[in-house]
Design an enzyme around this catalytic site. Sequence first.
Site, PDB file in Angstrom:
ATOM      1  N   GLN A 180      29.576  43.952  34.837  1.00  0.00           N
ATOM      2  CA  GLN A 180      30.714  43.805  33.809  1.00  0.00           C
ATOM      3  C   GLN A 180      30.310  44.000  32.366  1.00  0.00           C
ATOM      4  O   GLN A 180      31.092  44.390  31.712  1.00  0.00           O
ATOM      5  CB  GLN A 180      31.548  42.630  33.999  1.00  0.00           C
ATOM      6  N   CYS A 322      36.228  40.424  45.730  1.00  0.00           N
ATOM      7  CA  CYS A 322      35.223  40.508  46.774  1.00  0.00           C
ATOM      8  C   CYS A 322      35.353  39.425  47.867  1.00  0.00           C
ATOM      9  O   CYS A 322      34.363  38.792  48.405  1.00  0.00           O
ATOM     10  CB  CYS A 322      33.899  40.464  46.142  1.00  0.00           C
TER      11      CYS A 322
END
Length: 382
Positions: A180, A322
């Site tokens: 990220q 996820c």
Amino acid sequence: MTKPAIYLDHNAASLLLPEARAALVAALDMVGNPSSVHGHGRALRNLIDSARGQVASLAGAERKQVVFTGSATEAITQAIVGGAKAFASSAILVSAGEHAAVLKAAEATGLPVVTIGLNGDGFIDLDQLGAEIARADAAGETLLVALHWVNNETGVVQPMGRINALVGPTRHTLFIDAVQAFGKLPLDFAGSAPDMMAVSGHKIGSPAGIGALLVKAHADVVRLIPGGGQEQGRRGGTEAAGLIAAFGAAAAAYDEKYQHAGLLALIDKLETGLRAIAPDVVIFGDERIGNVSNFAVPGVKNATAMMGLDLLGLSVSSGSACSSGKVGASHVLAAMGVAPELAECALRVSLGWNSTAADVEAFIAGFESILGRHRSRQGQAA
């Protein structure tokens, strides 16, 4: 079924950049195996080498430090499972806020896993980290420390300088999940303390199915997938030249396309709008990356809100994407001490290279309509 009109879930996967699409399509017209010595193979090899340089440039790495993988999850698993074996680690240190890919890889080593806590602002407990390193030193143990730079759910930016200072000078191995952070913060892998670092393609506008593990020279021994010598023997399997080319093109274009200051202003606009329509809103995390807001309005369950927003053509999430598409309790918010009844109201809005003020305004209007229905039901129940 119509496509969602407004996409506000870039931390899960960013929209495909035109440059990445063009690179992928061009590569699909090429034929051969990058390991072949004939002209067709050499052309693909040159394509991969060019992309390696583009990814290295965005990561502040040397070209030779980039190992292409099938995903960031694979890169993370190679670093942790392969690294634990290569460096004869005694235990794995992770934080309570790690992505599932890190936590599952640590578990898969079969070694003891020590969890470092988070404080209420989402920062890793550096005192506990230091104490664990001191304990391991006293016991003669070798640790593999696996920590994230930017939290995927809250956007909290960890104090990487202090982490590097704690772990870097030691004999312990430091792996950083920079998925990220890549493209959003300045990375200097070559000149910084981590031994290994994972980055991802689809977070910066390439297709999914491509990632990279950045490795220092002494970590070249880290392996996960044996094979025919691809990636300088560091990751077996014929390279997906098209995906790699798209990853490189996205990395080359991302600095220009991702405007951090502009997205920070949009997040400020979003949170100002939220406070105006819901004064009781709780926004999680303080020092965050500029494209993310994770918030909760007490009593407004995230599953209900996400469904309502989806019907309005607004795509957001409740955190990590996820977990087989499920809306579950956030282990990150739990680690920050957020009460379960508030955590189940948490929503994440994450902006990307094509996000606009109109997108934010549409979200505020949509969320206000959901709040209106919620308050109406509350009034009827009373």
